[in-house]
Design a protein around this motif. Structure first.
Motif, PDB file in Angstrom:
ATOM      1  N   TYR A   1       1.187  -1.093   0.135  1.00 18.52           N
ATOM      2  CA  TYR A   1       0.378   0.338  -0.360  1.00 18.52           C
ATOM      3  C   TYR A   1       0.525   1.624   0.036  1.00 18.52           C
ATOM      4  O   TYR A   1       0.181   2.389  -0.198  1.00 18.52           O
ATOM      5  CB  TYR A   1      -0.574  -0.228   1.423  1.00 18.52           C
ATOM      6  N   LYS A   2       1.756   1.278   0.481  1.00 11.91           N
ATOM      7  CA  LYS A   2       2.856   2.210   0.265  1.00 11.91           C
ATOM      8  C   LYS A   2       2.810   2.596  -1.233  1.00 11.91           C
ATOM      9  O   LYS A   2       3.294   4.084  -1.367  1.00 11.91           O
ATOM     10  CB  LYS A   2       4.332   2.801   1.216  1.00 11.91           C
ATOM     11  N   THR A   3       3.940   1.338  -2.170  1.00 20.69           N
ATOM     12  CA  THR A   3       3.962   1.950  -3.026  1.00 20.69           C
ATOM     13  C   THR A   3       2.752   2.582  -4.150  1.00 20.69           C
ATOM     14  O   THR A   3       2.721   3.938  -4.866  1.00 20.69           O
ATOM     15  CB  THR A   3       3.961   0.591  -3.852  1.00 20.69           C
ATOM     16  N   GLU A   4       1.238   1.863  -3.901  1.00 20.19           N
ATOM     17  CA  GLU A   4       0.164   2.514  -4.502  1.00 20.19           C
ATOM     18  C   GLU A   4      -0.231   4.316  -3.848  1.00 20.19           C
ATOM     19  O   GLU A   4      -0.652   4.654  -4.424  1.00 20.19           O
ATOM     20  CB  GLU A   4      -1.325   1.969  -4.383  1.00 20.19           C
ATOM     21  N   ASN A   5       0.712   4.423  -2.462  1.00 20.34           N
ATOM     22  CA  ASN A   5       0.270   5.883  -2.425  1.00 20.34           C
ATOM     23  C   ASN A   5       1.503   6.606  -2.907  1.00 20.34           C
ATOM     24  O   ASN A   5       1.260   7.585  -2.717  1.00 20.34           O
ATOM     25  CB  ASN A   5       0.488   5.552  -0.104  1.00 20.34           C
ATOM     26  N   GLU A   6       2.251   6.015  -3.293  1.00 20.54           N
ATOM     27  CA  GLU A   6       3.179   7.301  -4.038  1.00 20.54           C
ATOM     28  C   GLU A   6       2.623   7.496  -5.098  1.00 20.54           C
ATOM     29  O   GLU A   6       2.926   9.093  -5.641  1.00 20.54           O
ATOM     30  CB  GLU A   6       4.556   6.478  -4.597  1.00 20.54           C
ATOM     31  N   CYS A   7       1.922   6.354  -5.903  1.00 21.48           N
ATOM     32  CA  CYS A   7       0.699   6.692  -7.266  1.00 21.48           C
ATOM     33  C   CYS A   7       0.351   8.031  -6.524  1.00 21.48           C
ATOM     34  O   CYS A   7      -0.277   8.813  -7.583  1.00 21.48           O
ATOM     35  CB  CYS A   7       0.523   5.782  -7.685  1.00 21.48           C
ATOM     36  N   THR A   8      -0.513   7.751  -5.784  1.00 18.82           N
ATOM     37  CA  THR A   8      -1.643   8.975  -5.017  1.00 18.82           C
ATOM     38  C   THR A   8      -1.095   9.913  -4.811  1.00 18.82           C
ATOM     39  O   THR A   8      -1.803  11.344  -5.793  1.00 18.82           O
ATOM     40  CB  THR A   8      -2.368   8.342  -3.718  1.00 18.82           C
ATOM     41  N   ASP A   9       0.069  10.229  -4.196  1.00 18.10           N
ATOM     42  CA  ASP A   9       1.242  11.506  -3.987  1.00 18.10           C
ATOM     43  C   ASP A   9       1.838  12.577  -5.183  1.00 18.10           C
ATOM     44  O   ASP A   9       1.120  13.454  -5.610  1.00 18.10           O
ATOM     45  CB  ASP A   9       2.340  11.265  -3.319  1.00 18.10           C
ATOM     46  N   LYS A  10       1.895  11.425  -6.580  1.00 17.19           N
ATOM     47  CA  LYS A  10       2.282  11.927  -8.026  1.00 17.19           C
ATOM     48  C   LYS A  10       0.738  12.512  -8.040  1.00 17.19           C
ATOM     49  O   LYS A  10       0.535  14.007  -8.392  1.00 17.19           O
ATOM     50  CB  LYS A  10       2.887  10.959  -8.416  1.00 17.19           C
ATOM     51  N   PHE A  11      -0.831  11.892  -8.171  1.00 15.87           N
ATOM     52  CA  PHE A  11      -1.766  12.558  -8.839  1.00 15.87           C
ATOM     53  C   PHE A  11      -2.273  13.717  -8.164  1.00 15.87           C
ATOM     54  O   PHE A  11      -2.520  14.621  -8.904  1.00 15.87           O
ATOM     55  CB  PHE A  11      -2.607  11.100  -8.525  1.00 15.87           C
ATOM     56  N   LEU A  12      -1.789  13.318  -6.664  1.00 17.69           N
ATOM     57  CA  LEU A  12      -2.416  14.657  -5.763  1.00 17.69           C
ATOM     58  C   LEU A  12      -1.960  15.679  -6.015  1.00 17.69           C
ATOM     59  O   LEU A  12      -1.912  17.026  -6.367  1.00 17.69           O
ATOM     60  CB  LEU A  12      -2.821  14.453  -4.362  1.00 17.69           C
ATOM     61  N   ILE A  13      -0.350  15.733  -6.425  1.00 16.79           N
ATOM     62  CA  ILE A  13       0.566  16.765  -6.787  1.00 16.79           C
ATOM     63  C   ILE A  13       0.318  17.033  -7.927  1.00 16.79           C
ATOM     64  O   ILE A  13       0.491  18.639  -7.624  1.00 16.79           O
ATOM     65  CB  ILE A  13       2.313  16.353  -6.686  1.00 16.79           C
ATOM     66  N   LEU A  14      -0.205  16.568  -9.083  1.00 19.03           N
ATOM     67  CA  LEU A  14      -0.395  17.286 -10.628  1.00 19.03           C
ATOM     68  C   LEU A  14      -1.948  17.672 -10.543  1.00 19.03           C
ATOM     69  O   LEU A  14      -1.928  18.797 -10.370  1.00 19.03           O
ATOM     70  CB  LEU A  14      -0.354  15.982 -11.345  1.00 19.03           C
ATOM     71  N   LYS A  15      -2.577  17.352  -9.524  1.00 20.27           N
ATOM     72  CA  LYS A  15      -3.925  18.270  -9.388  1.00 20.27           C
ATOM     73  C   LYS A  15      -4.119  19.396  -8.515  1.00 20.27           C
ATOM     74  O   LYS A  15      -4.746  20.304  -8.971  1.00 20.27           O
ATOM     75  CB  LYS A  15      -4.955  16.776  -7.912  1.00 20.27           C
ATOM     76  N   TYR A  16      -3.227  19.296  -7.667  1.00 21.46           N
ATOM     77  CA  TYR A  16      -2.894  20.966  -6.514  1.00 21.46           C
ATOM     78  C   TYR A  16      -2.135  21.987  -8.217  1.00 21.46           C
ATOM     79  O   TYR A  16      -2.874  22.976  -8.336  1.00 21.46           O
ATOM     80  CB  TYR A  16      -1.767  20.861  -5.626  1.00 21.46           C
ATOM     81  N   PHE A  17      -1.069  21.634  -8.071  1.00 24.57           N
ATOM     82  CA  PHE A  17      -0.850  22.479  -9.426  1.00 24.57           C
ATOM     83  C   PHE A  17      -1.889  22.498 -10.495  1.00 24.57           C
ATOM     84  O   PHE A  17      -1.578  23.877 -11.542  1.00 24.57           O
ATOM     85  CB  PHE A  17       1.000  22.364 -10.467  1.00 24.57           C
ATOM     86  N   GLU A  18      -2.254  21.915 -11.403  1.00 20.75           N
ATOM     87  CA  GLU A  18      -3.017  22.178 -12.255  1.00 20.75           C
ATOM     88  C   GLU A  18      -4.400  22.946 -12.122  1.00 20.75           C
ATOM     89  O   GLU A  18      -5.614  22.853 -13.436  1.00 20.75           O
ATOM     90  CB  GLU A  18      -3.717  21.101 -12.362  1.00 20.75           C
ATOM     91  N   PHE A  19      -4.611  22.846 -10.768  1.00 20.34           N
ATOM     92  CA  PHE A  19      -5.990  23.637 -10.053  1.00 20.34           C
ATOM     93  C   PHE A  19      -6.055  24.399 -10.684  1.00 20.34           C
ATOM     94  O   PHE A  19      -5.480  24.868 -10.925  1.00 20.34           O
ATOM     95  CB  PHE A  19      -5.774  23.472  -8.404  1.00 20.34           C
ATOM     96  N   VAL A  20      -6.944  25.066 -11.225  1.00 24.04           N
ATOM     97  CA  VAL A  20      -7.924  26.479 -11.949  1.00 24.04           C
ATOM     98  C   VAL A  20      -8.790  26.817 -11.564  1.00 24.04           C
ATOM     99  O   VAL A  20      -9.877  26.091 -11.655  1.00 24.04           O
ATOM    100  CB  VAL A  20      -7.445  26.649 -13.318  1.00 24.04           C
TER     101      VAL A  20
END
Length: 244
Positions: free
Chosen positions: A110-129
C-alpha cells in the motif's frame, strides 16, 4: 495472563481507529503505530531489532524472561494489527505468524500505491485553476482539501507557497487585484489573504449603489430588456398610420 490484561487495556483505550480496507494507508499506519506505543509493544516492528538467541537449558532467568516478554509482545502486536484490518484483509494476512511480516507486507503493497496517489494529488494541486463562475473562497477551500490530503501522505507544502499558489490561481477577472497583492511588501499568511479576498469578493458583488447583485438574475434582466426594446421598436414599425 499478562497478554490478556494488556489486550483488555488496549481495547478499553478511548481512541478510535477505522478498520483498514486498503485506503488511507499512511493515516491508518500512523494511528495504529501510536496505539501500539501505549502498551509499549511497537518496538517489535523495529527493523533494527536484534533477534533473540535460541533457547538453551542453561539460559539465565533474565534471558528467559526477556524471551517470554518478546514472544508475548509479538503475539499481542500481531493481534492488534489483524484486529484493525477489514474482514477481507484479515483473511488475507491471517496466515502470517509474525507481526513484522504482516506489517512489511502491508507497507510494501500500500505504500507503493500511496506514492502513485502522491503524484496524482501533487499534479492535481498544480493543475488546479480557479474560474469566475464560482466563489473564490469556495475554490480556495477545495485547494486546501488537496493540501490536507497531501499532508496526510507526509507531503509538506509551506504556507508561503500556498499563499503564492492561491494568488497565482485567481481567475482572470482578478488580474488587477492579483497585481496589487503581488506588489505588497508585507508578508501575508493564508488566513489574512482569505480575509482580503473575502472583502474584495463582497465588493465585486455590489453595484455602485451598494446593493448586492444576484448574478443568477443578471442574464434574465438583460434578456427582458432586450425583448421589451424589441417589442417597442416593432410596434412603432408596424403601427398603422391614422386616416385622420
Amino acid at each position: 495472563m499478562e497478554v490478556e490484561k494488556n489486550m483488555t487495556s488496549f481495547l478499553n483505550l478511548n481512541v478510535q481507529i477505522d478498520r483498514f480496507d486498503g485506503t488511507n494507508f499512511t493515516r491508518w499506519m500512523g494511528k495504529l503505530f501510536f496505539l501500539l506505543t501505549l502498551p509499549k509493544i511497537a518496538y517489535v516492528l523495529d527493523p533494527k531489532l536484534e533477534p533473540l538467541s535460541e533457547p538453551k537449558e542453561d539460559d539465565f532467568d533474565e534471558l528467559k524472561a526477556a524471551r517470554k516478554k518478546r514472544e508475548d509482545d509479538e503475539v499481542m502486536c500481531r493481534g492488534h494489527i489483524l484486529n484493525t484490518l477489514s474482514v477481507r484483509l484479515y483473511d488475507l494476512y491471517n496466515s502470517m505468524e509474525s507481526p513484522m511480516e504482516i506489517w512489511n507486507a502491508l507497507e510494501y503493497k500500500y505504500k507503493t500505491e500511496n506514492e502513485c496517489t502522491d503524484k496524482f494529488l501533487i499534479l492535481k494541486y498544480f493543475e488546479f485553476v480557479m474560474v469566475d463562475t464560482k466563489f473564490v473562497l469556495d475554490q480556495i477551500h477545495e485547494l486546501q482539501v488537496i493540501v490536507t490530503k497531501l499532508r496526510e501522505l507526509r507531503v509538506k507544502i509551506y504556507e508561503s507557497f500556498q499563499v503564492g499558489a492561491v494568488i497565482a490561481k485567481l481567475p482572470q477577472s482578478w488580474n488587477g487585484y492579483r497585481k496589487k497583492l503581488l506588489h505588497r511588501r508585507d508578508d501575508t499568511n493564508l488566513e489574512e489573504l482569505q480575509k482580503h479576498l473575502r472583502i474584495e469578493e463582497e465588493t465585486k458583488s455590489r453595484d455602485p449603489k451598494g446593493k448586492i447583485i444576484d448574478s443568477s438574475k443578471v442574464k434574465v434582466v438583460k434578456t427582458s430588456k432586450f425583448f421589451k426594446n424589441f417589442k417597442v421598436n416593432n410596434d412603432k414599425k408596424f403601427k398603422k398610420p391614422s386616416n385622420g
